[in-house]
Design an enzyme around this catalytic site. Structure first.
Site, PDB file in Angstrom:
ATOM      1  N   ARG A  88      25.105  59.662 -14.533  1.00  0.00           N
ATOM      2  CA  ARG A  88      26.134  59.365 -13.527  1.00  0.00           C
ATOM      3  C   ARG A  88      26.451  57.869 -13.581  1.00  0.00           C
ATOM      4  O   ARG A  88      25.548  57.029 -13.590  1.00  0.00           O
ATOM      5  CB  ARG A  88      25.609  59.714 -12.149  1.00  0.00           C
ATOM      6  N   HIS A 177      32.965  58.939  -5.555  1.00  0.00           N
ATOM      7  CA  HIS A 177      32.518  60.315  -5.260  1.00  0.00           C
ATOM      8  C   HIS A 177      33.345  61.334  -6.059  1.00  0.00           C
ATOM      9  O   HIS A 177      33.467  62.492  -5.658  1.00  0.00           O
ATOM     10  CB  HIS A 177      32.696  60.679  -3.767  1.00  0.00           C
ATOM     11  N   GLU A 380      26.682  67.356  -7.445  1.00  0.00           N
ATOM     12  CA  GLU A 380      27.121  66.439  -8.496  1.00  0.00           C
ATOM     13  C   GLU A 380      26.350  66.675  -9.795  1.00  0.00           C
ATOM     14  O   GLU A 380      26.895  66.530 -10.882  1.00  0.00           O
ATOM     15  CB  GLU A 380      26.952  64.997  -8.018  1.00  0.00           C
TER      16      GLU A 380
END
Ligand code: AMP
Length: 392
Positions: A88, A177, A380
């Site tokens: 990420r 996000h 996620e």
């Protein structure tokens, strides 16, 4: 096939090992307080949890510990079982409008974006380099929080600051996000029976909060900006304020710009207004006990979220669904009520029985509501693993 999703912070490393394409979580965990002698390593698998406190001087040691932990707990036999790694990354700037395979060039580009996200990107790069050392022949992908919002048009992302700031320094709205907004909007579209030209507003309300307008699966506007400070009040962040406040407080309290930005990021929002906590559960408890400032902290946030919903309703030219996600959005019927109370004119109505059902997922709108209201737990890590899997 096993794929690991990694989220490396400046002093932490979160991971989730998934079996793909089944999207089954095999193990998850966290290394925290990296750089200290009483750092922690927690691993969860098969319904059990193992935590240790130990000396973890750097990210290299953290990565080794994590991989050894997976072998030690017999979750994998050798590290070769891990066939893909997804990292990420908070800031991908305008350089990355899709996920990128890690190599010397892409890692350097991610590092060079550190001026736009100093705390995050540097930490991600440290994590990537360590994983490249131990798994040099495995596909490793950077998945960016900003990518999903790269579909915004100029009029949505540009600030009305001198245009040279954008040209020279990349000053614009990027939004964050993104992985969560993409996952939740895809799930919402499924709940809308794959409706064409769907109009959805995703409210990601956790410690960080961002609201995104999504048309036909694409982000057209979002509340966070150059950094995750813009938008609505959050656990510790202000959201939008008049920048002149900085000048006034600098003059009255003799504070530097760095100190002031730290206050806007870490001592504002729920915490700043209530003076109690950044945690919504503490705030709700205090509000119920009659604490005025705690109540105000919640009301202020709900009003500002409703303001975004109103403006995005106009931008989307209508609305099929509002989707609530993240720690507060998924769990707090009270916060959802406070927000929806402002939306009377759009005829958005909740079914209170559904809204207050613990762990509810799906539509919680009443039958006569003009807009569906979904609760969708964000994921996620699954989104990151899907990205990696799609490239293998
Ligand atoms: P996140 O950043 O998504 O992890 O969300 C963190 C926020 O979610 C904190 O303010 C928590 O108080 C809130 N939260 C987590 N679980 C619950 C719950 N069961 N009820 C209300 N708020 C919750």
């Amino acid at each position: 096939m096993k794929i690991i999703a990694i989220n490396a912070g400046s002093s932490s490393l979160k991971f989730q090992l998934l079996k793909m394409p089944q999207e089954e979580v095999i193990a998850s965990g966290l290394v925290e307080k990296i750089g200290s002698e009483d750092a922690g390593f927690t691993i969860k698998y098969n319904g059990s949890k193992d935590s240790k406190v130990l000396n973890i001087p750097n990210h290299g040691v953290a990565v080794k510990l994590l991989l050894d932990g997976l072998i030690e707990h017999e979750i994998i036999k050798t590290i070769d079982e891990i066939e893909g790694v997804g990292h990420r990354v908070v800031q991908g700037g305008e350089v990355f409008n899709e996920s990128a395979e890690l190599n010397n060039v892409t890692i350097a580009a991610i590092e060079s974006l550190a001026s736009l996200a100093p705390l995050h990107n540097k930490a991600h790069v440290i994590g990537m380099r360590e994983f490249k050392k131990v798994l040099p022949n495995v596909l490793q992908l950077a998945v960016f929080d900003t990518t999903f919002h790269q579909t915004m048009e100029e009029e949505a992302y540009l600030y009305a600051t001198p245009y040279e700031w954008y040209e020279k320094y990349g000053v614009r709205k990027y939004g964050f996000h993104g992985t969560s907004h993409q996952y939740v909007s895809e799930e919402a579209i499924k709940l809308l029976d794959n409706k064409k030209d769907s109009k959805i507003i995703v409210c990601h309300i956790g410690n960080g909060v961002s609201i995104t307008a999504i048309r036909d699966g694409k982000s057209i506007d979002t509340s966070m900006g150059l950094t995750p400070l813009e938008g609505v009040p959050m656990g510790t962040r202000t959201g939008n304020i008049d920048p002149s406040v900085l000048g006034l407080i600098a003059e009255r309290e003799g504070k530097s710009l760095e100190e002031l930005l730290d206050i806007l990021n870490k001592q504002s929002g729920y915490l700043g207004v209530s003076g109690i906590s950044n945690d919504s559960r503490d705030i709700a408890k205090a509000a119920h006990e009659g604490n005025h400032r705690a109540k105000l902290a919640m009301q202020l946030q709900a009003k500002r979220i409703a303001d975004y919903i109103g403006s995005y309703y106009i931008r989307l030219k209508g609305l099929d669904a509002i989707a609530f996600t993240a720690g507060i959005g998924e769990n707090s019927s009270e916060v959802r009520n406070l927000i929806v109370d402002h939306l009377e004119v759009l005829n958005v109505k909740l079914d209170q029985k559904l809204n207050t059902t613990h762990g509810i997922v799906g539509n919680i709108a009443s039958k006569d509501s003009s807009v569906k209201v979904f609760v969708i737990p964000t994921d996620e890590e699954v989104m990151i693993a899907r990205e990696v899997y799609s490239r293998l």
